[in-house]
Scaffold this motif. Structure first.
Motif, PDB file in Angstrom:
ATOM      1  N   THR A 148      48.961  27.778  33.332  1.00 39.04           N
ATOM      2  CA  THR A 148      48.972  28.535  34.579  1.00 39.04           C
ATOM      3  C   THR A 148      48.535  29.970  34.325  1.00 39.04           C
ATOM      4  N   GLN A 149      48.933  30.514  33.198  1.00 37.86           N
ATOM      5  CA  GLN A 149      48.517  31.870  32.848  1.00 37.86           C
ATOM      6  C   GLN A 149      47.001  31.954  32.690  1.00 37.86           C
ATOM      7  N   HIS A 150      46.418  30.942  32.076  1.00 39.51           N
ATOM      8  CA  HIS A 150      44.961  30.887  31.901  1.00 39.51           C
ATOM      9  C   HIS A 150      44.261  30.764  33.258  1.00 39.51           C
ATOM     10  N   ALA A 151      44.805  29.938  34.137  1.00 40.94           N
ATOM     11  CA  ALA A 151      44.236  29.779  35.483  1.00 40.94           C
ATOM     12  C   ALA A 151      44.338  31.079  36.272  1.00 40.94           C
ATOM     13  N   LEU A 152      45.433  31.809  36.107  1.00 38.25           N
ATOM     14  CA  LEU A 152      45.610  33.083  36.793  1.00 38.25           C
ATOM     15  C   LEU A 152      44.575  34.105  36.332  1.00 38.25           C
ATOM     16  N   ILE A 153      44.317  34.151  35.048  1.00 39.29           N
ATOM     17  CA  ILE A 153      43.326  35.082  34.513  1.00 39.29           C
ATOM     18  C   ILE A 153      41.932  34.747  35.036  1.00 39.29           C
ATOM     19  N   LYS A 154      41.608  33.458  35.136  1.00 38.89           N
ATOM     20  CA  LYS A 154      40.309  33.058  35.675  1.00 38.89           C
ATOM     21  C   LYS A 154      40.174  33.429  37.145  1.00 38.89           C
ATOM     22  N   LEU A 155      41.256  33.246  37.916  1.00 38.25           N
ATOM     23  CA  LEU A 155      41.229  33.601  39.336  1.00 38.25           C
ATOM     24  C   LEU A 155      41.057  35.098  39.546  1.00 38.25           C
ATOM     25  N   VAL A 156      41.727  35.890  38.724  1.00 41.05           N
ATOM     26  CA  VAL A 156      41.600  37.338  38.837  1.00 41.05           C
ATOM     27  C   VAL A 156      40.163  37.757  38.522  1.00 41.05           C
ATOM     28  N   GLY A 157      39.547  37.120  37.550  1.00 41.93           N
ATOM     29  CA  GLY A 157      38.162  37.428  37.216  1.00 41.93           C
ATOM     30  C   GLY A 157      37.206  37.054  38.340  1.00 41.93           C
ATOM     31  N   LYS A 158      37.431  35.899  38.963  1.00 49.02           N
ATOM     32  CA  LYS A 158      36.590  35.488  40.088  1.00 49.02           C
ATOM     33  C   LYS A 158      36.736  36.452  41.265  1.00 49.02           C
ATOM     34  N   ARG A 159      37.970  36.831  41.547  1.00 48.78           N
ATOM     35  CA  ARG A 159      38.200  37.762  42.650  1.00 48.78           C
ATOM     36  C   ARG A 159      37.568  39.117  42.354  1.00 48.78           C
ATOM     37  N   ARG A 160      37.656  39.549  41.111  1.00 47.70           N
ATOM     38  CA  ARG A 160      37.068  40.835  40.727  1.00 47.70           C
ATOM     39  C   ARG A 160      35.550  40.822  40.902  1.00 47.70           C
ATOM     40  N   SER A 161      34.912  39.708  40.520  1.00 46.65           N
ATOM     41  CA  SER A 161      33.456  39.636  40.661  1.00 46.65           C
ATOM     42  C   SER A 161      33.050  39.601  42.134  1.00 46.65           C
ATOM     43  N   LEU A 162      33.834  38.907  42.970  1.00 44.82           N
ATOM     44  CA  LEU A 162      33.547  38.910  44.405  1.00 44.82           C
ATOM     45  C   LEU A 162      33.774  40.290  45.022  1.00 44.82           C
ATOM     46  N   LEU A 163      34.798  41.001  44.562  1.00 42.90           N
ATOM     47  CA  LEU A 163      35.034  42.347  45.053  1.00 42.90           C
ATOM     48  C   LEU A 163      33.904  43.291  44.642  1.00 42.90           C
ATOM     49  N   ASP A 164      33.406  43.138  43.420  1.00 46.79           N
ATOM     50  CA  ASP A 164      32.280  43.950  42.972  1.00 46.79           C
ATOM     51  C   ASP A 164      31.045  43.674  43.814  1.00 46.79           C
ATOM     52  N   TYR A 165      30.816  42.411  44.136  1.00 48.08           N
ATOM     53  CA  TYR A 165      29.678  42.041  44.981  1.00 48.08           C
ATOM     54  C   TYR A 165      29.802  42.670  46.362  1.00 48.08           C
ATOM     55  N   LEU A 166      30.996  42.567  46.938  1.00 49.33           N
ATOM     56  CA  LEU A 166      31.216  43.116  48.271  1.00 49.33           C
ATOM     57  C   LEU A 166      31.083  44.636  48.269  1.00 49.33           C
ATOM     58  N   LYS A 167      31.553  45.268  47.204  1.00 51.33           N
ATOM     59  CA  LYS A 167      31.442  46.721  47.082  1.00 51.33           C
ATOM     60  C   LYS A 167      29.984  47.152  47.025  1.00 51.33           C
ATOM     61  N   LYS A 168      29.172  46.356  46.337  1.00 56.44           N
ATOM     62  CA  LYS A 168      27.750  46.675  46.210  1.00 56.44           C
ATOM     63  C   LYS A 168      27.018  46.448  47.536  1.00 56.44           C
ATOM     64  N   LYS A 169      27.401  45.416  48.283  1.00 54.74           N
ATOM     65  CA  LYS A 169      26.706  45.080  49.519  1.00 54.74           C
ATOM     66  C   LYS A 169      27.143  45.932  50.711  1.00 54.74           C
ATOM     67  N   ASP A 170      28.469  46.092  50.879  1.00 54.24           N
ATOM     68  CA  ASP A 170      28.967  46.814  52.054  1.00 54.24           C
ATOM     69  C   ASP A 170      30.285  47.493  51.707  1.00 54.24           C
ATOM     70  N   ILE A 171      30.240  48.791  51.453  1.00 55.42           N
ATOM     71  CA  ILE A 171      31.412  49.536  50.992  1.00 55.42           C
ATOM     72  C   ILE A 171      32.488  49.641  52.069  1.00 55.42           C
ATOM     73  N   VAL A 172      32.105  49.659  53.330  1.00 52.49           N
ATOM     74  CA  VAL A 172      33.084  49.778  54.417  1.00 52.49           C
ATOM     75  C   VAL A 172      33.936  48.519  54.503  1.00 52.49           C
ATOM     76  N   ARG A 173      33.304  47.351  54.454  1.00 51.38           N
ATOM     77  CA  ARG A 173      34.054  46.082  54.477  1.00 51.38           C
ATOM     78  C   ARG A 173      34.931  45.965  53.234  1.00 51.38           C
ATOM     79  N   TYR A 174      34.443  46.433  52.097  1.00 50.55           N
ATOM     80  CA  TYR A 174      35.215  46.405  50.848  1.00 50.55           C
ATOM     81  C   TYR A 174      36.487  47.230  50.993  1.00 50.55           C
ATOM     82  N   ARG A 175      36.349  48.450  51.497  1.00 47.88           N
ATOM     83  CA  ARG A 175      37.510  49.333  51.629  1.00 47.88           C
ATOM     84  C   ARG A 175      38.526  48.801  52.630  1.00 47.88           C
ATOM     85  N   SER A 176      38.041  48.229  53.728  1.00 48.62           N
ATOM     86  CA  SER A 176      38.980  47.691  54.714  1.00 48.62           C
ATOM     87  C   SER A 176      39.698  46.453  54.176  1.00 48.62           C
TER      88      SER A 176
END
Length: 89
Positions: A52-80
């Protein structure tokens, strides 16, 4: 089961464009955040559950990459989104 069909639809309805839009970045980030909070609570009582710890680390990495993508595409939607979800970054 912790993630029912209704709960998933509710998450996508709130953060996505509609309840059937499961591919939106905001909806996926919200779903990952819900799953991360559930796994974190599980690990508080089951410290030695390494799969479960390994799965949690993978999920955090996936979420981080999606957040980075959203930050690059639209900073207003990212902040909200991070304000709505209560993510620190």
């Amino acid at each position: 089961m912790y993630l029912t069909k209704e709960k998933k639809q509710e998450i996508f309805e709130k953060y996505g464009k509609s309840n059937t839009d499961t591919g939106s970045t905001e909806g996926q980030i919200a779903l990952f955040s819900y799953r991360i909070s559930h796994l974190t609570e599980h690990l508080k009582s089951n410290r030695k559950d390494y799969s479960t710890q390994h799965a949690l680390i993978k999920l955090v990495g996936k979420r981080r990459s999606l957040l980075d993508y959203l930050k690059k595409k639209d900073i207003v939607r990212y902040r909200s989104l991070i304000a709505d979800l209560g993510i620190r970054k």
